[in-house]
Design a protein around this motif. Structure first.
Motif, PDB file in Angstrom:
ATOM      1  N   ILE A  27       0.866  -1.181   0.000  1.00 31.63           N
ATOM      2  CA  ILE A  27       0.000   0.000   0.000  1.00 31.63           C
ATOM      3  C   ILE A  27       0.906   1.235   0.000  1.00 31.63           C
ATOM      4  CG2 ILE A  27      -1.808   1.305   1.176  1.00 31.63           C
ATOM      5  CD1 ILE A  27      -2.796  -1.423   0.287  1.00 31.63           C
ATOM      6  N   ASN A  31      -2.051   3.841  -3.983  1.00 34.74           N
ATOM      7  CA  ASN A  31      -3.036   2.847  -3.539  1.00 34.74           C
ATOM      8  C   ASN A  31      -3.791   3.350  -2.322  1.00 34.74           C
ATOM      9  OD1 ASN A  31      -2.457   0.976  -5.518  1.00 34.74           O
ATOM     10  ND2 ASN A  31      -0.985  -0.131  -4.276  1.00 34.74           N
ATOM     11  N   LEU A  35      -7.782   3.702  -2.073  1.00 30.93           N
ATOM     12  CA  LEU A  35      -8.547   2.998  -1.039  1.00 30.93           C
ATOM     13  C   LEU A  35      -9.400   3.971  -0.226  1.00 30.93           C
ATOM     14  CD1 LEU A  35      -5.823   0.478   0.129  1.00 30.93           C
ATOM     15  CD2 LEU A  35      -7.942  -0.058  -1.122  1.00 30.93           C
ATOM     16  N   PHE A  39     -13.313   3.346   0.014  1.00 37.54           N
ATOM     17  CA  PHE A  39     -13.923   2.927   1.281  1.00 37.54           C
ATOM     18  C   PHE A  39     -14.370   4.087   2.165  1.00 37.54           C
ATOM     19  CE2 PHE A  39     -11.335  -0.790   0.096  1.00 37.54           C
ATOM     20  CZ  PHE A  39     -12.314  -1.769   0.132  1.00 37.54           C
ATOM     21  N   ALA A  45     -11.433   0.514   5.209  1.00 41.34           N
ATOM     22  CA  ALA A  45     -10.518  -0.146   4.269  1.00 41.34           C
ATOM     23  C   ALA A  45      -9.811  -1.318   4.941  1.00 41.34           C
ATOM     24  CB  ALA A  45      -9.502   0.859   3.727  1.00 41.34           C
ATOM     25  N   ASP A  48     -12.411  -4.190   5.306  1.00 42.95           N
ATOM     26  CA  ASP A  48     -12.945  -4.806   4.088  1.00 42.95           C
ATOM     27  C   ASP A  48     -11.891  -5.284   3.101  1.00 42.95           C
ATOM     28  OD1 ASP A  48     -15.397  -4.190   5.162  1.00 42.95           O
ATOM     29  OD2 ASP A  48     -15.833  -2.553   3.775  1.00 42.95           O
ATOM     30  N   LEU A  49     -10.752  -4.641   3.078  1.00 47.92           N
ATOM     31  CA  LEU A  49      -9.753  -4.921   2.053  1.00 47.92           C
ATOM     32  C   LEU A  49      -9.288  -6.376   2.002  1.00 47.92           C
ATOM     33  CD1 LEU A  49      -8.224  -3.659  -0.263  1.00 47.92           C
ATOM     34  CD2 LEU A  49      -6.447  -2.991   1.356  1.00 47.92           C
TER      35      LEU A  49
END
Length: 141
Positions: A27, A31, A35, A39, A45, A48-49
């Protein structure tokens, strides 16, 4: 890419989640920004990621909480202060850069009263990269 100011009741939790997300393997700043747009928060994030990545056949493990706690303790001992994109004192000119660092550690105030130069490097810089940065910093100084 800017992020809205952090103004929810979870301010500190979101700030720490942004640090953890930024420290997560694979990340980077771009990124991270994507994200945040997807999100809406680093907390979401991080929740859920891993599931989203798993559905694509990959895996992602958020930065370990124990290592994050160690970083926070070292920063506290050094008197450093965490500044994340979304904080009121995150440098306005820096957040205009597409790949601006989502987090900064600072010693002292961030108010720049004159022109300044910052050197930002990779977390895992090569020996050659470190030497170039050292030489550049010395010459600029």
């Amino acid at each position: 890419m800017g992020f809205d100011r952090i103004t929810t009741a979870q301010d500190e939790a979101e700030r720490i989640a942004r640090l953890r997300l930024a420290r997560t393997h694979r990340i980077g700043p771009i990124n991270f920004a994507q994200l945040m747009l997807r999100f809406g928060s680093a907390i979401r994030a991080l929740e859920d990621l891993p599931h989203v990545v798993k559905r694509t056949g990959g895996s992602l493990t958020p930065f370990p909480q124990a290592r994050l706690d160690e970083e926070l303790a070292r920063a506290d001992a050094a008197g450093a202060r965490l500044v994340v994109q979304g904080d009121a004192d995150y440098p306005a000119l820096l957040k205009q850069i597409d790949a601006a660092s989502p987090i900064l550690w600072t010693l002292g105030p961030l108010k720049v009263r004159h022109r300044a130069i910052g050197i930002v490097g990779a977390r895992n810089a090569s020996a050659a990269g470190q030497k170039i940065a050292q030489t550049l910093a010395h010459e600029l100084g």
